[in-house]
Design a protein around this motif. Sequence first.
Motif, mmCIF file in Angstrom:
data_model
loop_
_atom_site.group_PDB
_atom_site.id
_atom_site.type_symbol
_atom_site.label_atom_id
_atom_site.label_comp_id
_atom_site.label_asym_id
_atom_site.label_seq_id
_atom_site.Cartn_x
_atom_site.Cartn_y
_atom_site.Cartn_z
ATOM 1 N N ALA A 30 4.715 9.736 6.939
ATOM 2 C CA ALA A 30 4.168 8.454 7.400
ATOM 3 C C ALA A 30 3.614 7.663 6.215
ATOM 4 N N VAL A 31 2.936 8.356 5.306
ATOM 5 C CA VAL A 31 2.376 7.680 4.121
ATOM 6 C C VAL A 31 3.505 7.112 3.267
ATOM 7 N N GLU A 32 4.563 7.912 3.102
ATOM 8 C CA GLU A 32 5.679 7.457 2.246
ATOM 9 C C GLU A 32 6.314 6.166 2.768
ATOM 10 N N GLN A 33 6.259 5.983 4.092
ATOM 11 C CA GLN A 33 6.879 4.786 4.676
ATOM 12 C C GLN A 33 5.867 3.667 4.921
ATOM 13 N N CYS A 34 4.603 3.920 4.585
ATOM 14 C CA CYS A 34 3.534 2.997 4.996
ATOM 15 C C CYS A 34 3.616 1.643 4.274
ATOM 16 N N THR A 35 3.484 0.588 5.068
ATOM 17 C CA THR A 35 3.407 -0.765 4.482
ATOM 18 C C THR A 35 2.214 -1.506 5.091
ATOM 19 N N LYS A 36 1.186 -0.758 5.486
ATOM 20 C CA LYS A 36 0.073 -1.389 6.203
ATOM 21 C C LYS A 36 -0.765 -2.310 5.326
ATOM 22 N N CYS A 37 -0.752 -2.064 4.012
ATOM 23 C CA CYS A 37 -1.549 -2.976 3.165
ATOM 24 C C CYS A 37 -0.748 -3.392 1.934
ATOM 25 N N ARG A 38 -1.323 -4.315 1.189
ATOM 26 C CA ARG A 38 -0.646 -4.932 0.025
ATOM 27 C C ARG A 38 -0.298 -3.916 -1.058
ATOM 28 N N LEU A 39 -0.990 -2.764 -1.090
ATOM 29 C CA LEU A 39 -0.734 -1.802 -2.171
ATOM 30 C C LEU A 39 0.675 -1.219 -2.089
ATOM 31 N N SER A 40 1.283 -1.313 -0.899
ATOM 32 C CA SER A 40 2.648 -0.765 -0.752
ATOM 33 C C SER A 40 3.643 -1.557 -1.601
ATOM 34 N N SER A 41 3.310 -2.810 -1.917
ATOM 35 C CA SER A 41 4.283 -3.617 -2.665
ATOM 36 C C SER A 41 4.170 -3.409 -4.176
ATOM 37 N N THR A 42 3.108 -2.763 -4.629
ATOM 38 C CA THR A 42 2.962 -2.569 -6.085
ATOM 39 C C THR A 42 3.060 -1.105 -6.496
ATOM 40 N N ARG A 43 3.107 -0.205 -5.528
ATOM 41 C CA ARG A 43 3.121 1.228 -5.881
ATOM 42 C C ARG A 43 4.489 1.638 -6.427
ATOM 43 N N ILE A 93 -6.148 18.774 -2.337
ATOM 44 C CA ILE A 93 -6.645 17.646 -3.134
ATOM 45 C C ILE A 93 -6.048 16.358 -2.566
ATOM 46 N N ALA A 94 -6.912 15.424 -2.222
ATOM 47 C CA ALA A 94 -6.415 14.173 -1.633
ATOM 48 C C ALA A 94 -7.286 13.012 -2.101
ATOM 49 N N ASN A 95 -6.863 11.829 -1.748
ATOM 50 C CA ASN A 95 -7.622 10.617 -2.049
ATOM 51 C C ASN A 95 -7.850 9.821 -0.773
ATOM 52 N N VAL A 96 -8.848 8.956 -0.807
ATOM 53 C CA VAL A 96 -9.069 8.055 0.332
ATOM 54 C C VAL A 96 -7.901 7.089 0.437
ATOM 55 N N ILE A 97 -7.453 6.589 -0.717
ATOM 56 C CA ILE A 97 -6.378 5.595 -0.771
ATOM 57 C C ILE A 97 -5.123 6.288 -1.302
ATOM 58 N N LYS A 98 -4.017 6.075 -0.633
ATOM 59 C CA LYS A 98 -2.805 6.829 -0.976
ATOM 60 C C LYS A 98 -1.870 6.078 -1.942
ATOM 61 N N GLU A 112 -8.353 -2.245 2.585
ATOM 62 C CA GLU A 112 -7.428 -1.172 2.162
ATOM 63 C C GLU A 112 -7.973 0.189 2.588
ATOM 64 N N ILE A 113 -9.282 0.356 2.432
ATOM 65 C CA ILE A 113 -9.889 1.640 2.839
ATOM 66 C C ILE A 113 -9.755 1.829 4.349
ATOM 67 N N SER A 114 -10.006 0.763 5.116
ATOM 68 C CA SER A 114 -9.943 1.002 6.575
ATOM 69 C C SER A 114 -8.502 1.190 7.060
ATOM 70 N N GLU A 115 -7.522 0.589 6.381
ATOM 71 C CA GLU A 115 -6.118 0.834 6.773
ATOM 72 C C GLU A 115 -5.680 2.249 6.404
ATOM 73 N N CYS A 116 -6.135 2.717 5.223
ATOM 74 C CA CYS A 116 -5.590 3.959 4.671
ATOM 75 C C CYS A 116 -6.367 5.216 5.076
ATOM 76 N N SER A 117 -7.678 5.088 5.302
ATOM 77 C CA SER A 117 -8.491 6.301 5.506
ATOM 78 C C SER A 117 -8.098 7.134 6.728
ATOM 79 N N PRO A 118 -7.493 6.563 7.782
ATOM 80 C CA PRO A 118 -7.084 7.436 8.897
ATOM 81 C C PRO A 118 -6.133 8.554 8.462
ATOM 82 N N TYR A 119 -5.317 8.311 7.430
ATOM 83 C CA TYR A 119 -4.441 9.399 6.947
ATOM 84 C C TYR A 119 -5.296 10.562 6.448
ATOM 85 N N LEU A 120 -6.339 10.219 5.688
ATOM 86 C CA LEU A 120 -7.225 11.258 5.155
ATOM 87 C C LEU A 120 -7.967 11.968 6.285
#
Length: 236
Positions: free
Chosen positions: A53-66, A122-127, A140-148
């Motif tokens: 799910a993380v690999e396909q995630c486009t919920k926030c702007r960070l998906s376009s620069t990763r 080992i994980a991060n709040v932001i993926k 970004e934190i509120s979109e991403c933290s549910p994965y964590l």
Amino acid sequence: MRTHIESLVEYMKYLKELGYDGFPLAGTPAKAQAEDVDMYDSRQLSLTNIRLAVEQCTKCRLSSTRTHTVPGEGSCNAGLMFIGEAPGYDEDQQGRPFVGRAGKLLTDIINAMGMQREDVFIANVIKCRPPENRDPSDDEISECSPYLFNQIDIIKPKVIVTLGRHSTTTILGLHTTVKISELRGNFFHYKGIKVMPTFHPAYLLRNEKDKRLVWNDMKLVLKELGRPAPESRNKK
Ligand code: URA
């Protein structure tokens, strides 16, 4: 980034390893299909689902620069979880958490505790890496933290070590102005799990003298885990 097809192929290989020769029935979560496999496989499968799910995630702007997502890695049975803030350059390049300079220091700390990286999670709040390593934004934190939070629910570690301000405030629901120096050295709680806030390894690279404090925190963590503290040493 992996394509949908590549991720699907990898997922099918994984299901095959678990003894499935096709996809789980439509509408039935893969997790529910795993009733006949043991708890380990079920957790592993759930973590794999999050990774996909993380690999396909486009919920926030960070998906376009990763370059790569960095979902996290380690044992699904880990008694200890380390949570950082967000991937940096090296992590974004490799798709793995804590593999740069700060990561080397975290690995040294884990080894000094008598463990290997594979023994913990080992994980991060932001993926995904924030550009120029800027602080993650609130949205970004509120979109991403549910994965964590889902990763924690699956692994159910005995102890979580939060590295730095962002992971500490996210897990404990505290205001972002809190100071780690005032929290560290004490256990807090998240869903019945003990949480030890401590300094981020990147901070330790700039403030060598505080390594000693982190080692004190890790000794408390080892005690909580019922593991012997290796010889007292001047922490790297
Ligand atoms: N800093 C973090 O918070 N996480 C990483 O994965 C690397 C550096």
